[in-house]
Design an enzyme around this catalytic site. Structure first.
Site, short mmCIF file in Angstrom:
data_model
loop_
_atom_site.label_atom_id
_atom_site.label_comp_id
_atom_site.label_asym_id
_atom_site.label_seq_id
_atom_site.Cartn_x
_atom_site.Cartn_y
_atom_site.Cartn_z
N LYS A 65 0.95 -1.21 0.03
CA LYS A 65 0.01 0.02 -0.13
C LYS A 65 0.81 1.20 0.04
CE LYS A 65 -3.87 1.87 2.81
NZ LYS A 65 -4.94 1.71 3.77
N SER A 141 -9.70 2.07 3.15
CA SER A 141 -8.82 2.77 2.28
C SER A 141 -7.84 2.11 1.54
CB SER A 141 -8.04 3.89 3.04
OG SER A 141 -7.26 3.04 3.83
N SER A 165 -9.93 -0.52 7.16
CA SER A 165 -9.39 -0.37 5.85
C SER A 165 -8.84 -1.63 5.45
CB SER A 165 -8.40 0.89 5.89
OG SER A 165 -9.10 2.12 5.89
#
Ligand code: GLN
Length: 472
Positions: A65, A141, A165
Site C-alpha cells: 500500500k 482505504s 481499511s
C-alpha cells in the site's frame, strides 16, 4: 493458468522445487496488469511504459500500500502533498519481507489519501474499481491492495487498518484481510493516520497465505515503542485444526436496522456452516457498540490532525511558492491536501481545542475503554465473535461521496475492533444475487490470531467461495 492466479503458498512450492523462477511470476503479473489495470486502476502510478525488466526479480512479489515506506520507491499516500517522496528507508514490515526472500512489487497500491475513506475515491490518482463490477467501489482505504489481489494483479498484498481499511475492502472484493492485534506488527515506516489505532496487515487469496504473511511481518521492533516484545507463534500451525467445540458469540447489536437483508442471509448461512462443522454459538451483547462510530471519529481525527502537522512543504513533498514562510506553509497545505484530509484536520483540531478537549476527546477516550471492556467480558466465555464485516455489499462509485456521514457509517462493524485493539479477519462467505461478494468477520481476544486462523481456515476449507474469481 497464469502464475498470477496462484496463491503465495502454491507459488512458494513451485519456486522451491525449481519448477518456476521468480521472474516467471513477474512476467505473468505484468501481462495481467497490461490487460486489466487500465480498467481496474488498483495501482497508484502504473504506466505500461514504466514496467521494469522481470529479470531483476529475486523472490515472490508482494504489493505494498502507498502509505508504507519502501526505500527508494515512491510512497505518496496517494496525496499531492507527498508528491515525489521516496523514503530513504524501508518500513520494518518491508525489511522483514525482504529478509524472508519476498520481493517488493515495483508498483504501489492505490488508497484513499492518507487512508481517510471507505471507497478509495479519495485518492489523488483517481478511484480504484471493484473487479466484480467496475461500476462499484472496491472499499477502502486499502481498496487498491484488495482489488489487485481479487483481480489477480497481485499474488498478495499489505494494507493498513485504522477503522476497517483492510477488512472492509477485503469483504467488498471477496478476498481475505486481517487486522492484527495492536502491537503485533511494527508501525515503523507506516505513515501515521491515527497512531493508537493503525495496524498493518495482510490481504490475500486464502487463509493460509494470511497466516504465512502475518508470521513474516509480526514481532517486536525497537523502532516502535508500541510493538509488543513476545514470541510470534507459527500461525500455520493453527490451520487444519477444525472448528469443533469452538464457542462463537454473535453480538445482537450487529444484527439491527441498516444491515442489508441479503448480507444477513449470507451471514446466517455461514454461521450454520460453522455449526455444522461442530462450533457452538450463542447470542451475546456488546452494549456500547452504538458509540463506536462517534468515538472513533473523535479519536481518529484528533490523532490525524496532529500527525498531519508535519506536512509543511519544508523537507519533502509538495511545496507552494511564496516569498513568505507562513504564507508558504498555508499555501502548501491548502493546495496539497485533498478535501477529506482537510475535513479531518478541522474536525480533529476542533476536538482537541481548549474548552472542547474534555467534552469530546477525553470523553471519547473513556467510552473507548467501555467498548474494550465489552469485548473482554465476552471473551471470558467465548473463543471468538462473528459478525458481518460490513452492513452492505460494495456500493456504487459516487453513491456516498456527497454525504460523508453515510460514508463513515459503512465502517460501523469494523471500527470497534480498532478501538479495542483486538484482531479480526474478513473472509469471503458468499455473494449477493447481483454477484457482489460478502465478507464474514471473525474477532478474537488480543494476540489470539491463532483462533482466528483456525476458524477462518475451517470455514474456507469447507466452502468454495474463495475459489470463485471475478470475470474481468
Ligand atoms: N473508513 C475509516 C476512515 O475513513 C477507516 C479508514 C482506515 O481504516 N484507514 O477513517
Amino acid at each position: 493458468m497464469g502464475l498470477n492466479q496462484f496463491t503465495a503458498h502454491e507459488l512458494m512450492g513451485k519456486l522451491k522445487s525449481r519448477e518456476i523462477l521468480p521472474r516467471d511470476i513477474l512476467e505473468d503479473l505484468f501481462a495481467r496488469l497490461k490487460e486489466v489495470e487500465p480498467r481496474v486502476k488498483a495501482y497508484a502510478r502504473f504506466k505500461p511504459e514504466g514496467i521494469p525488466s522481470p529479470e531483476q526479480s529475486l523472490g515472490l512479489p508482494i504489493t505494498i500500500k502507498d502509505n508504507i515506506c519502501t526505500e527508494g520507491l515512491k510512497t505518496e499516500c496517494c496525496s499531492k502533498i507527498l508528491v515525489n517522496f521516496r523514503p530513504p528507508y524501508d518500513a520494518t514490515v518491508v525489511a522483514k519481507l525482504k529478509a524472508a526472500g519476498v520481493s517488493i512489487f515495483p508498483f504501489k497500491a492505490n488508497m484513499d489519501e492518507f487512508a481517510f475513506g471507505s471507497s478509495t475515491e479519495n485518492s489523488c490518482f483517481g478511484t480504484t474499481r471493484n473487479p466484480w463490477d467496475l461500476e462499484y467501489v472496491p472499499g477502502g482505504s486499502s481498496g487498491g491492495s484488495a482489488a489487485a489481489v481479487a483481480g489477480d494483479e497481485a499474488v498478495w498484498a499489505l494494507g493498513s487498518d485504522t477503522g476497517g481499511s483492510i477488512r472492509q475492502p477485503a469483504s467488498f472484493c471477496g478476498v481475505v484481510g486481517l487486522k492484527p492485534t495492536y502491537g503485533l506488527v511494527s508501525r515503523f515506516g507506516l505513515v501515521a493516520f491515527a497512531s493508537s489505532l493503525d495496524q498493518i496487515g495482510p490481504i490475500t487469496k486464502d487463509v493460509e497465505d494470511a497466516a504465512i504473511l502475518t508470521g513474516i511481518i509480526s514481532g517486536y521492533d525497537p523502532n516502535d515503542s508500541t510493538s509488543v516484545n513476545q514470541q510470534v507463534p507459527d500461525y500455520t500451525g493453527s490451520l487444519g485444526k477444525g472448528a469443533k467445540g469452538l464457542k462463537i458469540g454473535i453480538p445482537k447489536e450487529y444484527f439491527i436496522e441498516g444491515l442489508d437483508a441479503e448480507v444477513k442471509d449470507v451471514i446466517d448461512e455461514a454461521l450454520n456452516k460453522l455449526k455444522f462443522l461442530g462450533a457452538v454459538s450463542k447470542e451475546v451483547s456488546l452494549p456500547h457498540t452504538q458509540y463506536a462510530v462517534p468515538v472513533y471519529y473523535i479519536i481518529a481525527t484528533a490523532e490525524a490532525s496532529s500527525n498531519l502537522a508535519r506536512f509543511d512543504g519544508v523537507q519533502y513533498g509538495y511545496r507552494a511558492s511564496s516569498d513568505e514562510l507562513i504564507e508558504m506553509y498555508k499555501k502548501t497545505r491548502a493546495e496539497g491536501f485533498g478535501e477529506e484530509a482537510k475535513r479531518r484536520i478541522i474536525l480533529g483540531t476542533f476536538a482537541l481545542s481548549h474548552g472542547y478537549y474534555d467534552a469530546y476527546y477525553l470523553r471519547a477516550l473513556k467510552v473507548r475503554t467501555l467498548i474494550k471492556n465489552d469485548f473482554d467480558a465476552v471473551f471470558r466465555d467465548f473463543d471468538c465473535i462473528i459478525t458481518p464485516t460490513s452492513p452492505t455489499p460494495a456500493f456504487r462509485i459516487g453513491e456516498k461521496t456527497q454525504d460523508p456521514l453515510k460514508m463513515y457509517l459503512s465502517d460501523i462493524y469494523t471500527i470497534s475492533v480498532n478501538l479495542a485493539g483486538i484482531p479480526a479477519i474478513s473472509i469471503p462467505c458468499g455473494f449477493t444475487k447481483k454477484g457482489l461478494p460478502v465478507g464474514l468477520q471473525i474477532m478474537a481476544k488480543p494476540f489470539d490470531e491463532e483462533t482466528i486462523f483456525r476458524v477462518a481456515h475451517a470455514f474456507e476449507q469447507n466452502t468454495e467461495w474463495h475459489k470463485i474469481k471475478p470475470k474481468l
